[in-house]
Design a protein around this motif. Sequence first.
Motif, PDB file in Angstrom:
ATOM      1  N   GLY A   5     -33.737 -68.363 -62.675  1.00  0.00           N
ATOM      2  CA  GLY A   5     -33.539 -67.355 -61.630  1.00  0.00           C
ATOM      3  C   GLY A   5     -34.562 -67.495 -60.515  1.00  0.00           C
ATOM      4  O   GLY A   5     -34.233 -67.323 -59.339  1.00  0.00           O
ATOM      5  N   LEU A   6     -35.813 -67.802 -60.891  1.00  0.00           N
ATOM      6  CA  LEU A   6     -36.863 -68.003 -59.880  1.00  0.00           C
ATOM      7  C   LEU A   6     -36.546 -69.207 -59.000  1.00  0.00           C
ATOM      8  O   LEU A   6     -36.708 -69.150 -57.771  1.00  0.00           O
ATOM      9  CB  LEU A   6     -38.230 -68.199 -60.542  1.00  0.00           C
ATOM     10  N   ALA A   7     -36.077 -70.287 -59.618  1.00  0.00           N
ATOM     11  CA  ALA A   7     -35.727 -71.486 -58.849  1.00  0.00           C
ATOM     12  C   ALA A   7     -34.556 -71.183 -57.918  1.00  0.00           C
ATOM     13  O   ALA A   7     -34.548 -71.594 -56.751  1.00  0.00           O
ATOM     14  CB  ALA A   7     -35.386 -72.641 -59.785  1.00  0.00           C
ATOM     15  N   LEU A   8     -33.577 -70.449 -58.412  1.00  0.00           N
ATOM     16  CA  LEU A   8     -32.434 -70.074 -57.592  1.00  0.00           C
ATOM     17  C   LEU A   8     -32.869 -69.160 -56.434  1.00  0.00           C
ATOM     18  O   LEU A   8     -32.424 -69.327 -55.302  1.00  0.00           O
ATOM     19  CB  LEU A   8     -31.368 -69.384 -58.446  1.00  0.00           C
ATOM     20  N   TYR A   9     -33.747 -68.220 -56.729  1.00  0.00           N
ATOM     21  CA  TYR A   9     -34.264 -67.318 -55.699  1.00  0.00           C
ATOM     22  C   TYR A   9     -34.982 -68.101 -54.598  1.00  0.00           C
ATOM     23  O   TYR A   9     -34.735 -67.890 -53.413  1.00  0.00           O
ATOM     24  CB  TYR A   9     -35.214 -66.285 -56.326  1.00  0.00           C
ATOM     25  N   ARG A  10     -35.856 -69.006 -54.987  1.00  0.00           N
ATOM     26  CA  ARG A  10     -36.592 -69.824 -53.997  1.00  0.00           C
ATOM     27  C   ARG A  10     -35.627 -70.650 -53.147  1.00  0.00           C
ATOM     28  O   ARG A  10     -35.777 -70.748 -51.933  1.00  0.00           O
ATOM     29  CB  ARG A  10     -37.600 -70.721 -54.700  1.00  0.00           C
ATOM     30  N   THR A  11     -34.632 -71.240 -53.785  1.00  0.00           N
ATOM     31  CA  THR A  11     -33.640 -72.029 -53.060  1.00  0.00           C
ATOM     32  C   THR A  11     -32.878 -71.162 -52.069  1.00  0.00           C
ATOM     33  O   THR A  11     -32.647 -71.559 -50.922  1.00  0.00           O
ATOM     34  CB  THR A  11     -32.653 -72.691 -54.045  1.00  0.00           C
ATOM     35  N   PHE A  12     -32.496 -69.954 -52.498  1.00  0.00           N
ATOM     36  CA  PHE A  12     -31.788 -69.034 -51.612  1.00  0.00           C
ATOM     37  C   PHE A  12     -32.648 -68.649 -50.409  1.00  0.00           C
ATOM     38  O   PHE A  12     -32.173 -68.674 -49.270  1.00  0.00           O
ATOM     39  CB  PHE A  12     -31.362 -67.774 -52.381  1.00  0.00           C
ATOM     40  N   VAL A  13     -33.900 -68.304 -50.643  1.00  0.00           N
ATOM     41  CA  VAL A  13     -34.788 -67.880 -49.550  1.00  0.00           C
ATOM     42  C   VAL A  13     -35.005 -69.030 -48.571  1.00  0.00           C
ATOM     43  O   VAL A  13     -34.910 -68.840 -47.349  1.00  0.00           O
ATOM     44  CB  VAL A  13     -36.129 -67.346 -50.105  1.00  0.00           C
ATOM     45  N   ILE A  14     -35.262 -70.214 -49.081  1.00  0.00           N
ATOM     46  CA  ILE A  14     -35.463 -71.378 -48.209  1.00  0.00           C
ATOM     47  C   ILE A  14     -34.187 -71.662 -47.426  1.00  0.00           C
ATOM     48  O   ILE A  14     -34.227 -71.900 -46.210  1.00  0.00           O
ATOM     49  CB  ILE A  14     -35.917 -72.606 -49.033  1.00  0.00           C
ATOM     50  N   GLY A  15     -33.043 -71.628 -48.090  1.00  0.00           N
ATOM     51  CA  GLY A  15     -31.766 -71.850 -47.403  1.00  0.00           C
ATOM     52  C   GLY A  15     -31.499 -70.798 -46.337  1.00  0.00           C
ATOM     53  O   GLY A  15     -31.015 -71.113 -45.244  1.00  0.00           O
ATOM     54  N   ALA A  68     -42.776 -65.366 -48.833  1.00  0.00           N
ATOM     55  CA  ALA A  68     -41.454 -64.805 -49.109  1.00  0.00           C
ATOM     56  C   ALA A  68     -40.807 -65.486 -50.311  1.00  0.00           C
ATOM     57  O   ALA A  68     -39.992 -64.881 -50.995  1.00  0.00           O
ATOM     58  CB  ALA A  68     -40.545 -64.940 -47.887  1.00  0.00           C
ATOM     59  N   THR A  69     -41.168 -66.751 -50.547  1.00  0.00           N
ATOM     60  CA  THR A  69     -40.590 -67.454 -51.704  1.00  0.00           C
ATOM     61  C   THR A  69     -41.415 -67.229 -52.964  1.00  0.00           C
ATOM     62  O   THR A  69     -41.028 -67.681 -54.036  1.00  0.00           O
ATOM     63  CB  THR A  69     -40.498 -68.970 -51.427  1.00  0.00           C
ATOM     64  N   ASP A  70     -42.537 -66.544 -52.860  1.00  0.00           N
ATOM     65  CA  ASP A  70     -43.419 -66.328 -54.005  1.00  0.00           C
ATOM     66  C   ASP A  70     -43.097 -64.989 -54.652  1.00  0.00           C
ATOM     67  O   ASP A  70     -43.652 -63.953 -54.300  1.00  0.00           O
ATOM     68  CB  ASP A  70     -44.887 -66.377 -53.572  1.00  0.00           C
ATOM     69  N   ILE A  71     -42.217 -65.011 -55.590  1.00  0.00           N
ATOM     70  CA  ILE A  71     -41.824 -63.782 -56.288  1.00  0.00           C
ATOM     71  C   ILE A  71     -42.827 -63.440 -57.381  1.00  0.00           C
ATOM     72  O   ILE A  71     -42.752 -62.374 -57.986  1.00  0.00           O
ATOM     73  CB  ILE A  71     -40.388 -63.928 -56.832  1.00  0.00           C
ATOM     74  N   GLN A  72     -43.786 -64.320 -57.608  1.00  0.00           N
ATOM     75  CA  GLN A  72     -44.802 -64.070 -58.631  1.00  0.00           C
ATOM     76  C   GLN A  72     -45.624 -62.827 -58.310  1.00  0.00           C
ATOM     77  O   GLN A  72     -46.258 -62.251 -59.189  1.00  0.00           O
ATOM     78  CB  GLN A  72     -45.729 -65.288 -58.776  1.00  0.00           C
ATOM     79  N   ALA A  73     -45.599 -62.397 -57.034  1.00  0.00           N
ATOM     80  CA  ALA A  73     -46.316 -61.180 -56.657  1.00  0.00           C
ATOM     81  C   ALA A  73     -45.680 -59.952 -57.293  1.00  0.00           C
ATOM     82  O   ALA A  73     -46.278 -58.889 -57.344  1.00  0.00           O
ATOM     83  CB  ALA A  73     -46.353 -61.039 -55.138  1.00  0.00           C
TER      84      ALA A  73
END
Length: 191
Positions: free
Chosen positions: A135-145, A118-123
Amino acid sequence: MEPEPNIPAQDGPLSQHHYDDLALATERAKPIRRAARVATFNGWTMAIIAALSVPFAISGWVALLVAIGLTIVAIVEFRGRNRLLKFDPSAASLLGWNQIGLLTLIVVYCLWMLFGGATDIQAHPELAQLLGRDGLALYRTFVIGFYATVIALTVIFQGGNAFYYFTRRKYIVAYREQTPQWVQDFRDANS
């Protein structure tokens, strides 16, 4: 002017002692009936969520397992409710373990989403390009949070619900031990 108290007729089949027994039994049953209302709410909530998850079940086996798990939780919640209303002490344990099962289902799903991609937006390269590195770092942080918050709230709420149900057993046992058999028979005949 105060209303006159409802005093039973002395020539009726029940004495004042019988009315006192019925009143005490009604009072003892309150925590059990309250737990049955909680189980009703939980059962309907899970049934609605399970029904809403069915369309997503076609997207993959994980979503299908979640929909099946939620349906089972709803069914068990309703069965536990019915057993509570029959003053079955094992109903409290059944409902408590059902909440532990729901807690486990939600936590496993969240962990699956966190570590399963779910945190792998590279797909989705178009999204990765649009978001850029920050944006990718922010996205990963949001998903983990998000999933960490869901896990924490699940532990609090489903854990609290499980604890609540487990503690209802003592009320059922007390009701069965302290309530005269004729009152229990009367309750069973009228429920």
